[in-house]
Design an enzyme around this catalytic site. Structure first.
Site, PDB file in Angstrom:
ATOM      1  N   CYS B  27     110.713 -84.091 -47.105  1.00 28.76           N
ATOM      2  CA  CYS B  27     110.256 -84.907 -48.225  1.00 28.76           C
ATOM      3  C   CYS B  27     111.345 -85.878 -48.633  1.00 28.76           C
ATOM      4  CB  CYS B  27     109.910 -84.020 -49.413  1.00 28.76           C
ATOM      5  SG  CYS B  27     111.345 -83.071 -49.925  1.00 28.76           S
ATOM      6  N   ASP B 429      99.857 -64.990 -26.261  1.00 20.61           N
ATOM      7  CA  ASP B 429     100.930 -64.019 -26.250  1.00 20.61           C
ATOM      8  C   ASP B 429     100.889 -63.344 -27.622  1.00 20.61           C
ATOM      9  OD1 ASP B 429     103.334 -62.698 -25.564  1.00 20.61           O
ATOM     10  OD2 ASP B 429     104.438 -64.166 -26.739  1.00 20.61           O
ATOM     11  N   ASP B 602     105.232 -68.196 -26.644  1.00 24.70           N
ATOM     12  CA  ASP B 602     106.492 -68.696 -27.181  1.00 24.70           C
ATOM     13  C   ASP B 602     107.714 -68.321 -26.353  1.00 24.70           C
ATOM     14  OD1 ASP B 602     106.345 -66.003 -27.853  1.00 24.70           O
ATOM     15  OD2 ASP B 602     107.797 -66.284 -29.459  1.00 24.70           O
TER      16      ASP B 602
END
Lengths: 51, 707
Positions: B27, B429, B602
Site C-alpha cells: 500500500c 499436493d 509447492d
C-alpha cells in the site's frame, strides 16, 4: 494554398513535439512504476514540506 | 575515457547502488514507510521504491553494506533480499523498443491521415500532388523505423526457409510503400501510405500489449524469487573475513554465514550449530537443525547462530542450479504445444500470399495491365492484414491477466492461460498447497494475560514458530504486553521480564512434538502446539472446480492416514506416500488416457510434476524452483484463485475465439471485395481500424469476469 503552407508545418511541428515529449517521458522513467504512482498520491507528506 | 572518469568520481564519494526485492509492500503506507525509514538510516543517500516491481533501489555510502540495509528494512517490518542489478533489463528493452516504434507509427499515421482525408475529400491537381509528396516524406522514415520488428522477424523466418505472420505483413507494407512512391513520382491517382502506416500501428499495438503483459507478470514473480545469496563472507588465511561475490566463490573456501543470511553456495558445516530454513528448496518452513558434517545447499537461510561452511559446489554446480536446469528441460516438451495464433498464422500466411498472387495473375489475364493488377494485389494484402488477428489473442490475454493479478494470481504468459483453459482434471499436493504451509498456533487454552505475554515475546523473533504464533494471536485481537529486557538466544528461545516476573518462550525438551513451544511465566510452564491448517476455502474451491467439470484429487507425499482424513473431509480421491517419481507417473498415466491435468503444488518434490503437467499453479509460499516451473503463482491464504484462474482462462479463450471469428468474418467479407477491385483506400482504412477496435472492445469485457 498560402494557409496550407503555414498550417501543415504547424500540424507536423505539433505532432513532432508530442512525439519528442513522449520519448522524453519514456527516458525519464515515468512508465517504470505505474502502480506506484497511483499509490504515491495517497502518501501524506505535508509535514515534510511544512517543516 | 569519460566513463572511467565518472567511475573514478563515484569511487571518491564512496557511493554504491543496491537493489532489494521487497515482496511485502502492499500500500501507499509501505512506500512512505520504506522511503522515509531508509532515508533516516546513516549512510543512505536516497531510497526509491518501485511499487510495480516490488523493489527498492538504494544509493548508499560504501561504509554500510547489503547486510546493514537488509537489517534496516527488517526493522521497518519488511523481509528483503538483495537482487542483481536489473535482471529484467533485457525484456524491458524489447518492450520499450516496441513502444517507441508504436509512438512513431502513431505520429506518422495521424499526420498522413490528415493529408489523406483532404485527398479523399476531393483535393486535386497540385494540392494532391504536394500532399502525396508530404505523405511520402513522413511515411518512408516511419516505415523504416517502425517496421523493423516485422522486417527482422520476417528475414529470420525466410533465412530458415519458413514463413510466419511477419512475412506477408512485411511484403504488404514494403510493396504498398514502394508502389505509393512510384505513384507519387508519376503523379498517379492513389497513394497507400496511410494504409501501410496504419497497418504497422495496429500490429505494433498488439505486440506491445503482449510484451507489456509478459514483463508485468515476470516482474511480479521476480519479486518472489531470487532468494539465493549474492555474496558470502570468506575466511582469509589471517583470520579476517572478506566479502566475495557468488560467481567468484570456489570450492574449498571457508565461508562464514551470519544469522539471517542466505547461502550463496553448497557446502558442509565445519563449525557451529544452528538451524537452516530450506523453504527455497523444499517449501518446508520448519527449520532443519544442522551441525558439524551436515550438507547445506545454496539458497537456504541460516536462522540461528553463525555457521562456518566449507564450500563444495558453486554457481552452476549447486543443487538449486541443477534443479532449475532439469525443470527447464521438462518444460521444453510443453512448448511444442502449438499455440492458437501460430496455428492460425501457419494457415493464414500462405493463404494470403496465394490470394494476392492469384489476384495479380487473374487481373493480368483479364487484361487489366500490370499496374492495376499490382494495385489490387496490394489492396488484398492490406485488407487481409491480420491487425484484428494480431490483437485478438494479446488484447484478451492482457485484460484477463491484469484482472487476475488484482485477485492475487500471476499468470506467466499467454500460452499458460490457453493451457489453463483446457484442463479437465486437477491434482493437488497437500502440505503447503491445500494447507497454508506455515505453522499456526492453537491458542484456545491461553488466557488473556498469557496470550499478551506470548505475543510480545513472539514479535521479537524471526523464528517461523514465533511468526506463526504472533500471527495467530494478532488475528485473535490480542494486544501485546509491555515487556522489558527482551532477548533472543539462538537455539533456546526468547526471554524477557513482565513486571518483575521472568517470562520466556522456549524450545521444549527432546520428548515433545516438533511443532510446539513452551510458554513459561514465572515458574508455570504451558505448551503451545502448532499445526499446519487447511486453507479456509479449500472446499469452496474444489466445489467451484467441480461445477466447471474439473474433478479434483490429492497426490501427497504424506502418510496414508493423514491423507485419508483429508479424503473424507473434502470428499475427493486422495493418494498418499507418493514420491516425486510416483507423482510424475500418475500424471503421465492421466495424459496417456487423454486427460489434460492441472497440477497444483509447492515443494521441490512437486517440481517434476509441475513441469510435466498440462498446466500448473504454485502458491506464493512455494520453493523458488516450483514457482519457476509453474505457469501461474497465487498469492495469499486462499485457494480460490486456482478455481478463478480456470474460470477466467476459459472465458478468455471464449473471447479469443469470438475475436478470431470476427476477424475471419471480416476477412471473408472484405477479401472478395478487394479481389474484385472494389475497395478504395478510404474503405480499406476504415474497415481495418474498425475491426481492430471491435476486437479490443470485446476483450475489455474480460476485466469484469474475474470478480
Amino acid at each position: 494554398m498560402n494557409g496550407l503552407a503555414i498550417l501543415i508545418p504547424v500540424a507536423l511541428g505539433l505532432g513532432l513535439m508530442g512525439l519528442t515529449f513522449f520519448f522524453w517521458t519514456m527516458r525519464d522513467g515515468q512508465y517504470d512504476d505505474l502502480d506506484g504512482a497511483s499509490h504515491r498520491v495517497l502518501i501524506d507528506d505535508d509535514d515534510d514540506d511544512a517543516g | 575515457m569519460s566513463a572511467e572518469t565518472i567511475f573514478a568520481d563515484e569511487a571518491d564519494h564512496g557511493l554504491a547502488d543496491t537493489r532489494f526485492t521487497v515482496p511485502g509492500m502492499r500500500c501507499a503506507g509501505c512506500i512512505a514507510k520504506i522511503e522515509n525509514g531508509l532515508a533516516e538510516v546513516d549512510g543512505v543517500e536516497t531510497a526509491r521504491v518501485n511499487f510495480s516491481a516490488k523493489r527498492v533501489a538504494i544509493q548508499h555510502r560504501t561504509s554500510i553494506d547489503e547486510g546493514d540495509l537488509a537489517l534496516a528494512l527488517r526493522k521497518l517490518g519488511f523481509e528483503a533480499q538483495a537482487v542483481a542489478a536489473n535482471p529484467l533489463a533485457r525484456d524491458d528493452k524489447e518492450a520499450k523498443a516496441l513502444l517507441r516504434a508504436l509512438a512513431v507509427a502513431g505520429f506518422g499515421m495521424m499526420n498522413i491521415m490528415l493529408l489523406s482525408v483532404s485527398v479523399w475529400a476531393g483535393a486535386g491537381g497540385a494540392t494532391k500532388e504536394m500532399f502525396h509528396w508530404l505523405s511520402a516524406l513522413i511515411a518512408v522514415p516511419v516505415v523504416a523505423y517502425s517496421g523493423r520488428p516485422f522486417f527482422s522477424s520476417a528475414l529470420m523466418a525466410l533465412r530458415y526457409r519458413r514463413t510466419n505472420m511477419d512475412v506477408p505483413i512485411s511484403i504488404g507494407v514494403l510493396l504498398a510503400t514502394g508502389l505509393s512512391i512510384y505513384e507519387t513520382i508519376s503523379g498517379g491517382e492513389h497513394a497507400y501510405f496511410d494504409g501501410a502506416v496504419m497497418l504497422l500501428f495496429f500490429l505494433l499495438a498488439g505486440r506491445t500489449l503482449d510484451a507489456t503483459m509478459r514483463n508485468k507478470t515476470r516482474a511480479g514473480i521476480g519479486a518472489l524469487l531470487s532468494r539465493m545469496g549474492k555474496s558470502a563472507s570468506v575466511m582469509q588465511p589471517d583470520g579476517s573475513t572478506k566479502r566475495v561475490e557468488a560467481e567468484q566463490l570456489a570450492p574449498d573456501m571457508l565461508m562464514l554465514v551470519a544469522a539471517g543470511e542466505s547461502l550463496a553456495a553448497d557446502g558442509i558445516v565445519e563449525q557451529g550449530r544452528g538451524a537452516i530454513d530450506n523453504a527455497m528448496l523444499t517449501g518446508e518452513s520448519t527449520p532443519a537443525p544442522v551441525s558439524h558434517g551436515d550438507t547445506v545447499h545454496a539458497g537456504a537461510i541460516n536462522m540461528l547462530g553463525p555457521l562456518y561452511i566449507r564450500i563444495t559446489a558453486v554457481a552452476a554446480d549447486t543443487a538449486i542450479a541443477e534443479i532449475a536446469r532439469l525443470m527447464d528441460e521438462a518444460g521444453q516438451s510443453r512448448s511444442k504445444y502449438v499455440r492458437i495464433a501460430d496455428r492460425a498464422s501457419r494457415l493464414y500466411a500462405p493463404a494470403v500470399h496465394s490470394l494476392a498472387a492469384a489476384a495479380f495473375v487473374g487481373w493480368m489475364i483479364a487484361g487489366a495491365g500490370w499496374h492495376q493488377s499490382l494495385v489490387i494485389a496490394i489492396a488484398v494484402l492490406i485488407i487481409t492484414c491480420p491487425c484484428a488477428m494480431g490483437l485478438a489473442v494479446p488484447a484478451a490475454q492482457v485484460v484477463a491477466s491484469n484482472a487476475l493479478i488484482k485477485r492475487g494470481l500471476l499468470v506467466k504468459d499467454g500460452s499458460a492461460l490457453e493451457r489453463l483453459a483446457e484442463i479437465d482434471i486437477a491434482l493437488f499436493d497437500k502440505t503447503g498447497t491445500l494447507t497454508l504451509g506455515e505453522p499456526r498456533a492453537d491458542i484456545s487454552n491461553l488466557n488473556a494475560d498469557s496470550a499478551a505475554i506470548a505475543l510480545a515475546l513472539a514479535q521479537h523473533s524471526q523464528h517461523p514458530l514465533s511468526k506463526g504464533l504472533a500471527q495467530s494471536l494478532a488475528e485473535g485481537g490480542t494486544p501485546p504486553a509491555a515487556l522489558t529486557d527482551v532477548a533472543e538466544e539462538s537455539g533456546i528461545g526468547v526471554r524477557g521480564m513482565f513486571g518483575g516476573i521472568s517470562v520466556a518462550l522456549e524450545k521444549p525438551g527432546q520428548a515433545a512434538a516438533a511443532m510446539s513451544v513452551s510458554l513459561r511465566i514465572g515458574d508455570a510452564a504451558q505448551m503451545i502446539y502448532f499445526s499446519d491448517p487447511l486453507r479456509q476455502d479449500v472446499g469452496h474451491a474444489v466445489t467451484e472446480l467441480g461445477n466447471m467439470g474439473v474433478s479434483s484429487s490429492i497426490l501427497s507425499g504424506d502418510n496414508r492416514d493423514a491423507v485419508a482424513a483429508l479424503e473424507s473431509q473434502l470428499g475427493i480421491a486422495a493418494r498418499g506416500d507418493m514420491k516425486p517419481a510416483d507423482k510424475l507417473q500418475a500424471l503421465e498415466d492421466l495424459k496417456t488416457r487423454g486427460h489434460l491435468p492441472l497440477m497444483v503444488g509447492d515443494g521441490l518434490n512437486d517440481g517434476p510434476a509441475l513441469a510435466a503437467a498440462h498446466a500448473s499453479i504454485a502458491p506464493g509460499t512455494a520453493s523458488d524452483a516450483s514457482q519457476q516451473a509453474a505457469d501461474a503463482v497465487f498469492i495469499g491464504e486462499k485457494l480460490m484463485p486456482v478455481a478463478l484462474a480456470v474460470r477466467v482462462a476459459r472465458r478468455t479463450m471464449g473471447i479469443v475465439r469470438q475475436n478470431f471469428g470476427f476477424a475471419i468474418g471480416y476477412n471473408v467479407l472484405a477479401v472478395p471485395l478487394a479481389l474484385a477491385g472494389m475497395v478504395t483506400p478510404l474503405i480499406a482504412a476504415i474497415a481495418m481500424s474498425l475491426s481492430s477496435l471491435v476486437v479490443v472492445a470485446n476483450s475489455l469485457r474480460l476485466s469484469r469476469s474475474a470478480r
